[in-house]
Write an enzyme that holds these catalytic residues in place. Structure first.
Site, PDB file in Angstrom:
ATOM      1  N   ASP A 119       0.831  -1.198   0.000  1.00 44.79           N
ATOM      2  CA  ASP A 119       0.000   0.000   0.000  1.00 44.79           C
ATOM      3  C   ASP A 119       0.869   1.252   0.000  1.00 44.79           C
ATOM      4  O   ASP A 119       1.966   1.262   0.560  1.00 44.79           O
ATOM      5  CB  ASP A 119      -0.921   0.020   1.228  1.00 44.79           C
ATOM      6  CG  ASP A 119      -0.153   0.174   2.534  1.00 44.79           C
ATOM      7  OD1 ASP A 119      -0.108   1.296   3.061  1.00 44.79           O
ATOM      8  OD2 ASP A 119       0.423  -0.826   3.012  1.00 44.79           O
ATOM      9  N   SER A 120       0.364   2.309  -0.649  1.00 44.14           N
ATOM     10  CA  SER A 120       1.004   3.616  -0.668  1.00 44.14           C
ATOM     11  C   SER A 120       2.451   3.489  -1.170  1.00 44.14           C
ATOM     12  O   SER A 120       2.671   2.937  -2.249  1.00 44.14           O
ATOM     13  CB  SER A 120       0.922   4.246   0.727  1.00 44.14           C
ATOM     14  OG  SER A 120       1.239   5.612   0.697  1.00 44.14           O
ATOM     15  N   ALA A 121       3.435   3.969  -0.410  1.00 39.39           N
ATOM     16  CA  ALA A 121       4.824   3.788  -0.834  1.00 39.39           C
ATOM     17  C   ALA A 121       5.141   2.306  -0.991  1.00 39.39           C
ATOM     18  O   ALA A 121       5.907   1.913  -1.883  1.00 39.39           O
ATOM     19  CB  ALA A 121       5.773   4.429   0.164  1.00 39.39           C
TER      20      ALA A 121
END
Length: 319
Positions: A143-145
């Site tokens: 998720d995300s980075a």
């Protein structure tokens, strides 16, 4: 799906204090831990382990079916977060998929700048293969980075001549550290969590003087040919919306099977809010089905793109 739930979550996220002075890295880490951490779901056993030379958290649901393994890379702007902060969401995904999961505590910036995180992701994947787990029995998620890092890890594995896993799912991936996506600006104020300055600060800490368009830092600029089937989930109310859309488009252009889901009215990594947001539970269920579906049987390689959906060694060996 409940509009009331979405509105309540948006209000909670906007209520987080935002001071004039940027907190230190340590303050950001402790604040993120306090705000995000949820324990692994009931029935999911956790164990400390080591994978790729890094500490890791193994999560094993009570009902495990088959030899499949989920390798997870957590979010946090390459600066904050850990397997412990994400134990709830990863455990919930593992529980729904019926898969053993391992979440890697890859090195964080600024102490360990790019490409340390990519090196750790690749080392973890290499260790799973070295432990005798077949690539067709491995799926990845992040998720995300950690979503961008998941794609970068697959690119590094391809460059190293390693086989690809069966499938990959990413939630609100940060895929462009040049911050060129239009939603970085158009969604500012709509996004209840981030503004452009937040992302720029994380990119500065992670990349320093490195090329921000490097494919292993910003995979939206990479050639994604040969990557496994990809699921991208993103909320419409986030500055990283265009990162997800462009990553999916790049994958489709490179003949990768890709599914893009854009959840209306939803914030960054809304999946964290499973159990209190209907859309989060539904998204994790779809992600689990996507990953296990590619473990269960061969799928056609023709791509499809859908938008607007409502949507080894250690103290405990990796088995």
């Amino acid at each position: 799906m409940s509009r009331q739930q979405r509105d309540a979550l948006d209000a909670i996220l906007r209520s987080a204090p935002r001071g004039e002075m940027r907190p230190t890295v340590e303050q950001q880490r402790s604040g993120f831990t306090a705000a995000v951490s949820r324990p692994a779901p009931q029935g999911v056993i956790t164990r400390q382990t080591v994978l790729g030379g890094r500490p890791a958290l193994e999560l094993e649901p009570a009902a495990v079916s088959g030899p499949g393994r989920l390798l997870y890379l957590h979010g946090g702007g390459y600066v904050i977060g850990s397997p412990q902060t994400h134990a709830g969401m990863v455990g919930e995904l593992a529980r729904r998929a019926g898969l053993r999961a391992v979440s890697v505590d890859y090195r964080l910036a600024p102490e360990h700048p790019f490409p340390a995180a990519v090196d750790d992701g690749l080392a973890a994947y290499r260790d799973l293969l070295a432990a005798g787990i077949e690539p067709q029995d491995i799926v990845m998620a992040g998720d995300s980075a950690g979503g961008g890092l998941t794609i970068a890890t697959l690119l590094a594995a391809r460059q190293a001549g390693l086989p690809q896993p069966a499938a990959v799912a990413v939630f609100s991936p940060w895929g462009d550290l040049t911050l060129a996506g239009g939603s970085i600006r158009s969604k500012e104020g709509i996004d209840p969590i981030f503004i452009e300055a937040d992302l720029r600060a994380y990119a500065d800490l992670y990349l320093g003087a490195a090329d921000r368009a490097h494919p292993l830092a910003s995979p939206v600029f990479a050639d994604l040919t040969g990557l496994p089937p990809l699921l991208v989930q993103v909320g419409a109310n986030e500055v990283l919306l265009d990162d997800a859309v462009r990553l999916a488009g790049r994958a489709g252009a490179d003949d990768v099977e890709v599914t893009l889901e854009i959840g209306p009215g939803l914030p960054h990594v809304f999946q964290h809010h499973y159990g209190r947001l209907d859309e989060a539970d539904a998204a994790l269920e779809r992600a689990a089905r996507f990953l296990t579906g590619h473990l269960a049987a061969d799928h056609p390689t023709t791509g499809y793109l859908t938008a607007g959906h409502p949507a080894a060694g250690g103290s405990e060996p990796v088995r």
